[in-house]
Design a protein around this motif. Structure first.
Motif, mmCIF file in Angstrom:
data_model
loop_
_atom_site.group_PDB
_atom_site.id
_atom_site.type_symbol
_atom_site.label_atom_id
_atom_site.label_comp_id
_atom_site.label_asym_id
_atom_site.label_seq_id
_atom_site.Cartn_x
_atom_site.Cartn_y
_atom_site.Cartn_z
ATOM 1 N N GLU A 538 0.829 -1.201 0.000
ATOM 2 C CA GLU A 538 0.000 0.000 0.000
ATOM 3 C C GLU A 538 0.865 1.252 0.000
ATOM 4 N N LEU A 539 2.044 1.197 0.652
ATOM 5 C CA LEU A 539 2.953 2.344 0.630
ATOM 6 C C LEU A 539 3.380 2.678 -0.800
ATOM 7 N N ASP A 540 3.675 1.636 -1.581
ATOM 8 C CA ASP A 540 4.054 1.869 -2.980
ATOM 9 C C ASP A 540 2.914 2.505 -3.756
ATOM 10 N N ARG A 541 1.672 2.034 -3.509
ATOM 11 C CA ARG A 541 0.523 2.578 -4.250
ATOM 12 C C ARG A 541 0.221 4.021 -3.847
ATOM 13 N N ILE A 542 0.286 4.320 -2.536
ATOM 14 C CA ILE A 542 -0.065 5.677 -2.084
ATOM 15 C C ILE A 542 0.993 6.686 -2.528
ATOM 16 N N ARG A 548 0.686 11.685 -8.427
ATOM 17 C CA ARG A 548 -0.287 11.983 -9.474
ATOM 18 C C ARG A 548 -1.213 13.120 -9.080
ATOM 19 N N HIS A 549 -1.649 13.150 -7.807
ATOM 20 C CA HIS A 549 -2.625 14.163 -7.368
ATOM 21 C C HIS A 549 -1.976 15.375 -6.696
ATOM 22 N N LYS A 550 -0.625 15.397 -6.678
ATOM 23 C CA LYS A 550 0.093 16.548 -6.125
ATOM 24 C C LYS A 550 -0.282 16.819 -4.662
ATOM 25 N N ASN A 551 -0.363 15.803 -3.834
ATOM 26 C CA ASN A 551 -0.593 15.991 -2.407
ATOM 27 C C ASN A 551 0.396 15.111 -1.637
ATOM 28 N N SER A 552 0.179 14.948 -0.356
ATOM 29 C CA SER A 552 1.147 14.219 0.448
ATOM 30 C C SER A 552 0.462 13.114 1.250
ATOM 31 N N TYR A 553 1.229 12.410 2.059
ATOM 32 C CA TYR A 553 0.712 11.363 2.937
ATOM 33 C C TYR A 553 1.627 11.267 4.151
ATOM 34 N N ALA A 554 1.157 10.538 5.160
ATOM 35 C CA ALA A 554 1.917 10.428 6.405
ATOM 36 C C ALA A 554 1.868 9.002 6.926
ATOM 37 N N VAL A 555 2.954 8.624 7.657
ATOM 38 C CA VAL A 555 3.040 7.318 8.297
ATOM 39 C C VAL A 555 3.065 7.538 9.811
ATOM 40 N N LEU A 556 2.065 6.955 10.541
ATOM 41 C CA LEU A 556 1.990 7.030 11.997
ATOM 42 C C LEU A 556 2.423 5.684 12.560
ATOM 43 N N PHE A 557 3.490 5.665 13.342
ATOM 44 C CA PHE A 557 4.014 4.432 13.937
ATOM 45 C C PHE A 557 3.599 4.423 15.410
ATOM 46 N N LEU A 558 2.831 3.400 15.853
ATOM 47 C CA LEU A 558 2.268 3.342 17.195
ATOM 48 C C LEU A 558 2.796 2.120 17.941
ATOM 49 N N ASP A 559 3.006 2.295 19.226
ATOM 50 C CA ASP A 559 3.417 1.201 20.098
ATOM 51 C C ASP A 559 2.566 1.277 21.368
ATOM 52 N N GLY A 601 3.858 -8.064 17.251
ATOM 53 C CA GLY A 601 3.940 -7.680 18.669
ATOM 54 C C GLY A 601 2.909 -6.602 18.969
ATOM 55 N N ASP A 602 3.329 -5.497 19.620
ATOM 56 C CA ASP A 602 2.398 -4.416 19.944
ATOM 57 C C ASP A 602 2.657 -3.194 19.071
ATOM 58 N N GLU A 603 3.227 -3.378 17.870
ATOM 59 C CA GLU A 603 3.523 -2.274 16.965
ATOM 60 C C GLU A 603 2.476 -2.214 15.859
ATOM 61 N N PHE A 604 1.944 -1.002 15.635
ATOM 62 C CA PHE A 604 0.931 -0.769 14.613
ATOM 63 C C PHE A 604 1.355 0.415 13.756
ATOM 64 N N VAL A 605 0.823 0.494 12.550
ATOM 65 C CA VAL A 605 1.090 1.617 11.646
ATOM 66 C C VAL A 605 -0.231 2.074 11.036
ATOM 67 N N VAL A 606 -0.408 3.413 10.976
ATOM 68 C CA VAL A 606 -1.558 3.995 10.273
ATOM 69 C C VAL A 606 -1.002 4.772 9.090
ATOM 70 N N LEU A 607 -1.504 4.468 7.892
ATOM 71 C CA LEU A 607 -1.080 5.137 6.664
ATOM 72 C C LEU A 607 -2.196 6.087 6.235
ATOM 73 N N VAL A 608 -1.927 7.419 6.299
ATOM 74 C CA VAL A 608 -2.947 8.443 6.032
ATOM 75 C C VAL A 608 -2.591 9.133 4.718
ATOM 76 N N GLY A 609 -3.493 9.115 3.769
ATOM 77 C CA GLY A 609 -3.245 9.724 2.470
ATOM 78 C C GLY A 609 -4.066 10.981 2.248
ATOM 79 N N ASP A 610 -3.863 11.620 1.076
ATOM 80 C CA ASP A 610 -4.613 12.808 0.652
ATOM 81 C C ASP A 610 -4.465 13.947 1.663
ATOM 82 N N ALA A 649 5.907 10.408 10.464
ATOM 83 C CA ALA A 649 6.880 10.759 9.417
ATOM 84 C C ALA A 649 6.129 11.091 8.142
ATOM 85 N N ILE A 650 6.609 12.145 7.479
ATOM 86 C CA ILE A 650 6.029 12.588 6.207
ATOM 87 C C ILE A 650 7.167 12.629 5.193
#
Length: 691
Positions: A538-542, A548-559, A601-610, A649-650
């Motif tokens: 999904e990181l490659d696709r976003i 293409r849409h000239k915007n950004s995205y962010a990666v939230l790393f949670l523990d 384990g107890d590590e999660f990631v949220v991938l936020v686009g647009d 991280a952005i």
């Protein structure tokens, strides 16, 4: 007087001239017919052998590509590569795959040191495979190994008579949840697989003559072919053509001193790899291939012999007629032609030659009547034979219908207008249409405009002379049916396509197994969330979508904060409930379009686009997650408040690797923990800008 009698007569000279002309014409005709037939037969034979070679390479490439995907998916399955999975459970998964495809002689899994920790049938389990080429090649990105012997493995497998065990290797590395190398998954595929494809393709063609199929390795070593050639290194012009990218045919002399017509084709790439670069040569002895030419030459010469004899006779008769007045004879012949007389009258004042010609013509008239009677009798005989052949053809067609209706596959034939000329009973099972409803109708009329539109392009390709194979899904009996379809062109003697053979097989069971395997590979078994593999895809696709849409995205790393305390104080069961509850809260706090994944384990990631160019936007998302965790979560009947540390991280620039963005988010998360937990930290190098 004696000298005059010794001179050749005019009739003799004319007879010799006619005979010489007829003989020369017959020889010239035989030579021209032989040259034309040789050229046409050579082109037809070469094209046919070339088609067989290309068909063979397509089948080899297709089968190898399927096995390649099998092992690639197997190397991503948690129940195979997870270090906590019991060896017996891993062995069951490997043996399930082996049962689906019988040419998997051995499938095994090693740990990071090369020790075999699970294998089909337990063969070689516990042995060290780190010295094997497939183990080191898998780590270098080379997943295919060419045909070879494996004496240690062969000694553990069931004994087989005839050819010894030979294998093709397919191997992939696997990694743990933290991305560390965990070991290698490898399959040894029996070379009997290639024998089976060869027999299926070439055995029917050997009924019409000896055709040899030869599979040659990239270095010229013969892997499969006639017994005298196996293990030999070839350096023929046809092999050089294949290496140069030419895929056709040629006539050439081989090391055994014989001339052969050779069809040429070279195997293609497998997925992202260049493949094994095998060359398939299909050869036929030129003497056998061109044997019909010799028969044609003999037939032309023998059929020309009566022509020579008749021409000589005509010359002889003509010479006699020229030497005598022909008026009376011509008049008598005219009367015969008009039916006024049935016998040509002799010319009393004529020479002996005219009398002889008269007798000859009388004999010809009588012979004509006899031949007419013979032709009538022959015609009656031919009509009787035609009736017998028609009855035999009807019986043969009835047998063919019985065989086709008994096959568990859809079989049909359509002409160039895509109108059905033959179909079996599967049409009634799949489409609810009887043979009477299908025969004489077009494919579009039988299947409907909507379904026809999906296959129209492939039908056009097949009508241009190319065999087409593809898979298709369609609704069927309240579910989904997966079908593998083949369109095979039929050609006439000139090579023009006259129709298509259609074959379709139901592959639904195999397809459902494949889809389930893919889902298991891309999702976490405990929470049902996407796993690390799905996150990286999904990181490659976003990233592409952001550019293409000239915007950004962010990666939230949670523990999850103090998760170890929950496990230590309440047990792993409580820890699992906490992770499931945390995943639900996390999923509910973000948009449906945002991806929530568990890395392990107890590590999660949220991938936020647009995202826009404001840092407040992504900070608001993180604060919403913290707010969602304030309410207690019921764990084993007790309310427990969970908290989390979030690193953000952005992308700094549009070409920053996804792994680097994930690493920066992980580092920012540890900074949040160091700051007292239950807080948010942005990566210090992050610069929120439009990608």
């Amino acid at each position: 007087m004696n000298k005059k009698r010794s001179l050749p007569s005019l009739s003799s000279k004319l007879t010799l001239w006619f005979a010489a002309f007829a003989l020369g014409l017959t020889v010239v005709t035989a030579v021209l017919v032989e040259d034309a037939a040789t050229e046409a037969l050579q082109a037809k034979t070469g094209a046919s052998l070339g088609d067989l070679a290309r068909h063979s390479t397509r089948e080899l490439d297709s089968s190898l590509r399927e096995r390649y995907n099998d092992i690639r998916i197997l190397a991503m399955r948690p129940d195979v590569v997870d270090s906590s999975a019991p060896p017996a459970a891993r062995q069951r998964v490997l043996e399930e795959l082996q049962s689906v495809y019988r040419h998997y002689a051995w499938i095994g899994v090693t740990d990071a040191r090369g020790k075999v920790i699970a294998a089909t049938g337990g063969v070689l389990a516990g042995t060290d495979a780190s010295a094997r080429s497939w183990w080191s090649n898998a780590q270098k990105g080379k997943h295919l190994g060419d045909v070879h012997d494996a004496l240690q493995l062969a000694s553990k497998l069931p004994y087989r008579s005839g050819e010894p065990w030979r294998f093709v290797d397919i191997s992939f590395p696997y990694y743990d949840a933290a991305g560390r190398f965990g070991g290698v998954v490898c399959a040894h595929m029996s070379w009997e697989w290639a024998h089976e494809i060869d027999e299926a393709i070439f055995e029917p063609n050997r009924e019409h003559g000896q055709v040899d199929s030869i599979i040659v390795r990239a270095d010229g070593l013969v892997l499969l072919g006639p017994e005298k050639l196996q293990g030999q290194v070839l350096a023929t012009p046809s092999l050089q053509d294949a290496r140069a990218g030419k895929s056709a045919y040629r006539v050439e002399r081989w090391p055994d001193g014989k001339d052969y017509v050779v069809g040429i084709s070279r195997s293609g790439p497998v997925a992202s790899e260049p493949g094994l670069n095998w060359t398939v040569l299909v050869r036929q002895d030129a003497g056998e291939a061109f044997a019909p030419i010799k028969n044609i030459r003999r037939r032309v010469l023998w059929s020309g012999l009566p022509f020579v004899l008749v021409a000589s006779l005509i010359g002889w008769l003509s010479a006699r007629r020229i030497t005598r007045p022909l008026a009376k004879l011509a008049e008598s012949a005219r009367h015969v032609r008009l039916g006024r007389e049935h016998v040509i009258l002799p010319c009393v004042l004529g020479y002996r030659e005219i009398e002889e010609m008269t007798k000859s013509l009388q004999a010809m008239v009588r012979n004509g009547e006899k031949q007419r009677a013979n032709l009538l009798a022959l015609n009656s005989t031919l009509e009787s034979r035609v009736r017998e052949r028609t009855e035999a053809l009807a019986l043969s067609e009835s047998r063919l219908r019985t065989i086709a209706d008994g096959m568990p596959a859809l079989i049909a034939y359509v002409d160039c207008d895509l109108r059905y000329k033959f179909c079996n009973r599967i049409y009634e099972d799949w489409f609810g249409k009887s043979s009477a409803d299908v025969m004489g109708h077009t494919i579009k009329e039988v299947l409907g405009a909507e379904l026809f539109a999906l296959i129209a392009d492939r039908l056009d390709i097949a009508l241009r002379g190319e065999t087409v194979m593809f898979e298709q899904r369609r609704p069927h009996k309240g579910g989904v049916q997966f079908i593998k379809i083949a369109y095979i062109p039929e050609r006439d003697t000139s090579g023009a396509v006259t129709g298509l053979y259609i074959m379709a097989h139901d592959i639904s069971e195999m397809k459902h197994i494949q889809l389930n395997l893919e889902r298991d590979v891309l999702h976490d078994a405990l929470t049902g969330l996407p796993n690390r593999q799905a996150l990286m895809l999904e990181l490659d696709r976003i990233e592409v979508r952001a550019r293409r849409h000239k915007n950004s995205y962010a990666v939230l790393f949670l523990d999850v904060d103090r998760f170890k305390d929950i496990n230590d104080n309440h047990g792993h069961g409580a820890g699992d409930e906490a992770l499931i509850g945390f995943a639900k809260r996390l999923k509910g706090a973000v948009r449906e379009s945002d991806l929530v994944a568990r890395l392990g384990g107890d590590e999660f990631v949220v991938l936020v686009g647009d995202l826009d160019a404001s840092a407040d936007c992504i900070t608001a998302v993180a604060e919403k997650i913290l707010l969602a965790l304030r309410d207690p979560i019921a764990i084993q009947g007790m309310p427990v408040i969970l908290s989390t540390s979030i690193g953000i991280a952005i992308p700094c620039h549009e070409r920053e690797p996804a792994a680097e963005i994930l690493r920066r988010a992980d580092q920012a998360m540890y900074e949040a923990k160091a700051a007292g937990r239950n807080t948010i930290r942005l990566s210090r190098t992050a610069a929120l800008s439009v990608v």
